[in-house]
Design an enzyme around this catalytic site. Structure first.
Site, PDB file in Angstrom:
ATOM      1  N   LYS A   1      74.877  56.699 -12.841  1.00  0.00           N
ATOM      2  CA  LYS A   1      74.073  57.648 -12.082  1.00  0.00           C
ATOM      3  C   LYS A   1      74.788  57.889 -10.754  1.00  0.00           C
ATOM      4  CE  LYS A   1      70.680  60.027 -10.912  1.00  0.00           C
ATOM      5  NZ  LYS A   1      70.479  61.264 -11.702  1.00  0.00           N
TER       6      LYS A   1
ATOM      7  N   ASN B   1      66.964  70.170 -16.173  1.00  0.00           N
ATOM      8  CA  ASN B   1      66.530  69.093 -15.291  1.00  0.00           C
ATOM      9  C   ASN B   1      66.783  69.395 -13.831  1.00  0.00           C
ATOM     10  OD1 ASN B   1      68.451  67.038 -13.762  1.00  0.00           O
ATOM     11  ND2 ASN B   1      69.611  67.806 -15.531  1.00  0.00           N
TER      12      ASN B   1
ATOM     13  N   GLY C   1      67.035  65.482  -8.895  1.00  0.00           N
ATOM     14  CA  GLY C   1      67.109  65.358  -7.439  1.00  0.00           C
ATOM     15  C   GLY C   1      67.851  64.105  -6.993  1.00  0.00           C
TER      16      GLY C   1
ATOM     17  N   CYS D   1      76.219  68.938  -8.554  1.00  0.00           N
ATOM     18  CA  CYS D   1      74.809  68.973  -8.943  1.00  0.00           C
ATOM     19  C   CYS D   1      74.191  70.261  -8.404  1.00  0.00           C
ATOM     20  CB  CYS D   1      74.073  67.765  -8.393  1.00  0.00           C
ATOM     21  SG  CYS D   1      72.327  67.783  -8.811  1.00  0.00           S
TER      22      CYS D   1
ATOM     23  N   LYS E   1      84.185  65.893 -10.426  1.00  0.00           N
ATOM     24  CA  LYS E   1      83.348  66.634 -11.376  1.00  0.00           C
ATOM     25  C   LYS E   1      82.958  67.975 -10.783  1.00  0.00           C
ATOM     26  CE  LYS E   1      79.301  66.062 -14.301  1.00  0.00           C
ATOM     27  NZ  LYS E   1      78.258  65.088 -14.666  1.00  0.00           N
TER      28      LYS E   1
ATOM     29  N   ASN F   1      79.317  70.089 -14.765  1.00  0.00           N
ATOM     30  CA  ASN F   1      77.951  69.659 -14.500  1.00  0.00           C
ATOM     31  C   ASN F   1      77.006  70.717 -15.085  1.00  0.00           C
ATOM     32  OD1 ASN F   1      75.600  68.434 -13.227  1.00  0.00           O
ATOM     33  ND2 ASN F   1      77.020  67.540 -11.771  1.00  0.00           N
TER      34      ASN F   1
HETATM   35  C1  LIG Z   1      68.793  63.880 -16.741  1.00  0.00           C
HETATM   36  C2  LIG Z   1      70.151  64.223 -16.237  1.00  0.00           C
HETATM   37  C3  LIG Z   1      70.618  63.632 -15.067  1.00  0.00           C
HETATM   38  C4  LIG Z   1      71.876  63.928 -14.580  1.00  0.00           C
HETATM   39  N1  LIG Z   1      72.315  63.309 -13.450  1.00  0.00           N
HETATM   40  C5  LIG Z   1      73.569  63.534 -13.006  1.00  0.00           C
HETATM   41  C6  LIG Z   1      74.089  62.835 -11.895  1.00  0.00           C
HETATM   42  O1  LIG Z   1      73.431  62.007 -11.290  1.00  0.00           O
HETATM   43  N2  LIG Z   1      75.355  63.118 -11.498  1.00  0.00           N
HETATM   44  C7  LIG Z   1      76.156  64.032 -12.149  1.00  0.00           C
HETATM   45  O2  LIG Z   1      77.292  64.228 -11.762  1.00  0.00           O
HETATM   46  N3  LIG Z   1      75.693  64.685 -13.232  1.00  0.00           N
HETATM   47  C8  LIG Z   1      74.419  64.462 -13.670  1.00  0.00           C
HETATM   48  N4  LIG Z   1      73.966  65.129 -14.780  1.00  0.00           N
HETATM   49  C9  LIG Z   1      74.848  66.070 -15.474  1.00  0.00           C
HETATM   50  C10 LIG Z   1      75.521  65.405 -16.668  1.00  0.00           C
HETATM   51  O3  LIG Z   1      76.329  64.329 -16.265  1.00  0.00           O
HETATM   52  C11 LIG Z   1      76.384  66.420 -17.421  1.00  0.00           C
HETATM   53  O4  LIG Z   1      77.354  66.953 -16.552  1.00  0.00           O
HETATM   54  C12 LIG Z   1      75.575  67.565 -17.986  1.00  0.00           C
HETATM   55  O5  LIG Z   1      74.343  67.103 -18.444  1.00  0.00           O
HETATM   56  C13 LIG Z   1      76.296  68.299 -19.108  1.00  0.00           C
HETATM   57  O6  LIG Z   1      76.606  67.433 -20.164  1.00  0.00           O
HETATM   58  P1  LIG Z   1      75.675  67.298 -21.478  1.00  0.00           P
HETATM   59  O7  LIG Z   1      75.450  68.669 -21.999  1.00  0.00           O
HETATM   60  O8  LIG Z   1      76.425  66.410 -22.401  1.00  0.00           O
HETATM   61  O9  LIG Z   1      74.400  66.678 -21.007  1.00  0.00           O
HETATM   62  C14 LIG Z   1      72.694  64.848 -15.270  1.00  0.00           C
HETATM   63  C15 LIG Z   1      72.231  65.453 -16.444  1.00  0.00           C
HETATM   64  C16 LIG Z   1      70.978  65.154 -16.935  1.00  0.00           C
HETATM   65  C17 LIG Z   1      70.507  65.819 -18.195  1.00  0.00           C
END
Ligand SMILES: Cc1cc2nc3c(=O)[nH]c(=O)nc-3n(C[C@H](O)[C@H](O)[C@H](O)COP(=O)(O)O)c2cc1C
Ligand SMILES: Cc1cc2nc3c(=O)[nH]c(=O)nc-3n(C[C@H](O)[C@H](O)[C@H](O)COP(=O)(O)OP(=O)(O)OC[C@H]3O[C@@H](n4cnc5c(N)ncnc54)[C@H](O)[C@@H]3O)c2cc1C
Ligand SMILES: Cc1cc2nc3c(=O)[nH]c(=O)nc-3n(C[C@H](O)[C@H](O)[C@H](O)COP(=O)(O)OP(=O)(O)OC[C@H]3O[C@@H](n4cnc5c(N)ncnc54)[C@H](O)[C@@H]3O)c2cc1C
Ligand SMILES: Cc1cc2nc3c(=O)[nH]c(=O)nc-3n(C[C@H](O)[C@H](O)[C@H](O)COP(=O)(O)O)c2cc1C
Ligand code: FES
Ligand code: FES
Lengths: 295, 255, 295, 255
Positions: free
Chosen positions: A48, A72, A75, A127, A161, A188
């Site tokens: 995280k 999502n 935050g 983010c 990222k 992201n």
């Molecule tokens: C519930 C949730 C929380 C996330 N929290 C973070 C985070 O804290 N830091 C970050 O760089 N990306 C965060 N992401 C983004 C994911 O790391 C990722 O970049 C994004 O979900 C796309 O990949 P996916 O389609 O495989 O989920 C979050 C995504 C989700 C769904």
């Protein structure tokens, strides 16, 4: 389908057990949860995102599943420095600590807490729903470069990222590369929202957020493809990967490895499921396919 | 991925269960199994987890902002429901249910469908007992209050120790404050039957669907929202359960 | 579900028969095709984008259906000035002519051909896969303003269609507004691509293109929501709309009407299908819900 | 929306049908009805529409860049196939099929499945007749060549006029050069049976799935790719058919 030869994997200075990495913020809030993802097949894990002070995150609803994706606005909840002990049982493992901050100095401060512990750092400059953090910084090449320099100074693997919510992702990637990034992670979540028509208001507590999952796969693929042409450091593909075929496709676009987040929603053992299909003794070496779609 | 947008329901009826607990009955029902929960969207405030007290209702204790808003709703007001979520109880054989406070909520549908033989219901004081009248019709009900204003004077564990032949039950379903549940787990464990216990846990929940990680428990990293909320005693006996939990930011705090 | 009262609809100076408009480039290549969409329930239609010289478009594959969306790189094929006679049988109908060009003067030239014929103009400043056109111009606020001014000078309704592939869509919307746009259309397709892993090459002839359809609905909704806060002219929501509920949701985000493209893939009578569900005698006036999710 | 990514097939066999026409047989089959077509992706060049000559083959005449590349493929080469697309033929009763040149392709599976009673096959010259040997086993085959090197000396319409009792057929399926098809439509129309004709049309296609609009025909705006490619005579008698078509840019050109 084409399969990969299982071999040593090292991306941007981090040694991984396979090409499948847990994406930041998904089941990555505790050491135990990260360990579980490792046991369930993740070749490496990203935590995280950790910031300079503890944050509770946005009021709910924070996450809503949609057909084809998740939306999502967590935050960036995080325990800040109190996250350090979570990683005690993970020493020596391929755990990359994701960091966010509002200034280069804040990035540096958070990194310093994990200096001897993390296998590497990932800068969350992306983010899309945290005022003053993440994408607010990540769309400014000078800031991207400055934050990267600050963290890269620790001499540890430094992944950056990126957000897709910019006019030209290539220029942001180049700024990270110039700042000393050892790899780029793309992407992201994509800026998005939904409204409850019954309640006539946005469904996320924060009103808007970002979308992830299969819906963004073609968008993420394009970002990886663009970055492969714009930059020369390794790229880690992230966004909607949920199968061995997706993994191969990302690699052909230019990714040296992939990150997987939302796909745990349908299958918490998705890493093992994919690895079982992805690798075989008569597979091709990864180097043969990374970026091959640019030929 | 399935569409999981909140289903907006209209409150049809608000029932005062105790001075601090109210049942909100909706205009629609959900396909629940006992022990299922939902994420309740209180527009403009927050989204919080709540057990289903029936296919068409939740029963809420006022403890903070979201629950204060929920308990002050009136018929015609609308809220959003995501769910049902979680695994629910899987009772078999003779069933003992033990509830403390609003912990009775997820156990109540179990009693309603006739699965519970004996029910131990505890509360701080007599006026805070929830569903006592209904449960006395449905089960062999034993009551405990901390202040002795109704039933046994003391905790539910006191009733267990004095009135119950634990080994005669095949399943012991439990929900209530964590220290109460811990006391029960210790007794089951001492009796060598931790695996007969089914405990409905509470942890800070944000997504409710096993993605965000905020509700995970040490050391296995199981998600309370998705792998639970119901765990057998042997699953949690060597865990953080009874010792610590995490708050909204993920920081540990003693329970 | 909430329904709308069927009433006079006028958006950015164009009178429409209902809130559902055919989006540019989808079944809009000929007058006959536009007429057919009108017969099948479209309250107004936007033509294929017309440019200063005829173009054949990119080599195929040009369009690939995906689960949840369409990916395309048509490359703006169009007959240029020879399109004028196509509209002969449509005079007096709510036909908006979409225009693209490489310079403000080119936009003006194309608009001049349709001056007496079109019910209005739509500036395509947003196609993500045509070098030097579309988004290449549409991400530059000064160019957006200049092109808009050129076309707005004809004194006809002037809609400006925006790309989501920018860091800040609000600033682009404001540039269009300052240039004299009478409405904004958001969004065009989102930059995306797919690769054939068997052939190890991008599946579109142009390598990359843009994605449309349900996959982009939450992205488009967010753009409309942002523009509603940033600008004060009407907004037309476009991107993934395929149901009456989607239409209502777009309107609550701030759209005065919607455009529909990809949904004709699943149902070529989608306009009628939606209208049948959207309107009822006891529906609410549209004004009551446009932008209501901002309250 | 269904996933419609091209299916990549490997060419197993290349059969010379005539000096300009080759059949490419794949390693996989598609669930086709006679008259279905596909979009054939020739990597690095273009994607073009082609009828299925069987569930596992296409039959291609070299006319330009994409077809030149296709006709020079060798076993082991790979191409992408999207489809099957379109409506296909819907013959009933006694069936007459009339083909000119590679127009025989979509009609051939109809003969193979036994639906065709009489087949009129035309070509410029004897060596350009496609599937003549197979068709003579399957149907009552009549041949016409422009130069008289085989069969009737003249066009297929000449055979119609001299050897065929048109009214004795319930369905007349046609594919070939547009002016040939127009000549046939005129004859059916004169006989008052335009509705018995099923014509497989050609228009410039880009998407193949009814979205881009490049294949629409005046005045109804029907899509040849999706509403067709097969239309009954009465559907197209008052249309652009036989007069003009549109090129890749959408500009009209005479046919
Ligand atoms: C519930 C949730 C929380 C996330 N929290 C973070 C985070 O804290 N830091 C970050 O760089 N990306 C965060 N992401 C983004 C994911 O790391 C990722 O970049 C994004 O979900 C796309 O990949 P996916 O389609 O495989 O989920 C979050 C995504 C989700 C769904
Ligand atoms: C699976 C599950 C089922 C539940 N079922 C019921 C029920 O049927 N009836 C009932 O009255 N209560 C139930 N709860 C507890 C209920 O969720 C909390 O009382 C409620 O969230 C408090 O919110 P608040 O804003 O009123 O209080 P706050 O002032 O925000 O918090 C008070 C305390 O409530 C807890 N809490 C707050 N937010 C959350 C959250 N998102 N997730 C978990 N805990 C939180 C925390 O321990 C916090 O310290 C359940 C909890 C869980 C996890
Ligand atoms: C439904 C349908 C089924 C067809 N079936 C067959 C078949 O079974 N066998 C066969 O040999 N041919 C078939 N054709 C014709 C075939 O598509 C063209 O010969 C081919 O596209 C030519 O491409 P090229 O690059 O070789 O030629 P080019 O030099 O690009 O063009 C030559 C001519 O071919 C036509 N053409 C080119 N591209 C397209 C396109 N995308 N769509 C439609 N026409 C085009 C145009 O009339 C053009 O003038 C069919 C066409 C259609 C519409
Ligand atoms: C095949 C196709 C062609 C398109 N051509 C154009 C075009 O010429 N001009 C334009 O402004 N937008 C064009 N678009 C974009 C659409 O008008 C619309 O903005 C986009 O598809 C999102 O809406 P949808 O999800 O309803 O399709 C095209 C889209 C598709 C799928
Ligand atoms: S609440 Fe998100 S994983 Fe359990
Ligand atoms: S080829 Fe696109 S509509 Fe027919």
């Amino acid at each position: 389908m084409i399969t990969l030869l299982k071999d040593q994997v090292s991306v941007g200075g981090v040694d991984l057990d396979n090409h499948l990495i847990l994406a930041a913020g998904v089941l990555g809030t505790t050491g135990a949860s990260l360990s579980r993802m490792r046991r369930q097949g993740a070749g490496g894990v990203v935590t995280k995102s950790i910031g300079p002070v503890p944050k509770e995150g946005h009021a709910g609803p924070c996450l809503i599943p949609l057909a084809g994706g998740l939306i999502n606005a967590m935050g960036l909840p995080n325990p800040s420095r109190n996250f350090v002990p979570e990683l005690e049982t993970l020493s020596g493992e391929p755990v990359v600590v994701s960091i966010f901050g509002g200034t280069p100095a804040e990035f540096g401060e958070v990194a310093s807490w994990f200096e001897g512990i993390a296998a590497g750092f990932e800068l969350n400059l992306s983010c899309p729903h945290a005022e003053g953090y993440g994408a607010a910084i990540g769309s400014n090449p000078a800031m991207v470069r400055a934050c990267t320099e600050e963290v890269a100074a620790f001499g540890r693997p430094t992944w950056v990222k990126l957000t897709p919510n910019v006019t030209d992702i290539g220029s942001i990637g180049r700024a990270a590369e110039e700042g000393g990034a050892t790899a780029l992670v793309a992407i992201n979540t994509v800026r998005a929202m939904r409204i409850s028509i019954d309640l006539r208001r946005p469904v996320l507590g924060n009103r808007f957020g970002g979308i992830s999952g299969p819906m963004i796969f073609p968008i993420a693929l394009r970002c990886v493809y663009d970055l492969y042409e714009a930059c020369s450091i390794p790229i880690i593909g992230c966004g909607g990967v949920s199968s061995a075929a997706d993994t191969i496709e990302m690699m052909m676009a230019g990714a040296s490895a992939v990150q997987i987040g939302s796909a745990v929603y349908d299958d918490s053992s998705v890493f093992k499921t994919i690895a079982d299909e992805l690798y075989s003794p008569d597979g091709v070496p990864a180097a043969e396919i990374v970026g091959c779609a640019h030929a | 991925m399935r569409d999981g947008m909140p289903v907006v329901v209209t409150v049809r009826e608000v029932i005062d269960e105790t001075p601090t607990v109210k049942t909100l009955r909706f205009d629609s029902e959900f396909a629940i199994r006992p022990g299922h929960f939902c994420m309740v969207w209180v527009p403009g405030i927050d989204e919080v987890p709540m057990g289903f007290s029936s296919p068409g209702s939740i029963t809420v204790q006022k403890v903070g902002e979201a629950t204060a808003a929920l308990t002050s709703l009136t018929p015609g007001d609308r809220i959003g429901i995501r769910g049902p979520f979680g695994n629910g109880f899987t009772p078999n054989g003779r069933v003992l249910a033990i509830a403390g406070g609003v912990g009775v909520v997820p156990l109540y549908p179990l009693a309603v469908n006739g699965s519970v033989d004996t029910f131990i219901l505890g509360a701080r004081t007599g006026t805070e007992l929830v569903f006592a009248r209904e449960l006395s019709d449905l089960t062999d009900l034993k009551i405990a209050t901390d202040d002795g204003t109704a039933g046994y004077h003391g905790f539910v564990t006191g009733v267990m120790d004095s009135e119950i032949d634990l080994l005669s039950y095949d399943t012991i379903c439990v929900c209530g404050p964590e220290m109460m549940m811990k006391g029960i787990l210790d007794r089951l464990s001492d009796a060598g039957i931790a695996d007969r216990g089914q405990f409905s846990l509470h942890r800070y929940m944000k997504c409710g669907v096993g993605v965000c990680g905020s509700c995970t428990i040490d050391p296995e990293g199981l998600c309370v929202c998705r792998d639970g909320p119901v765990f057998t005693g042997d699953q949690i006996i060597n865990s953080e359960f009874g010792t610590y939990a995490r708050d909204a930011s993920g920081q540990r705090k003693r329970v």
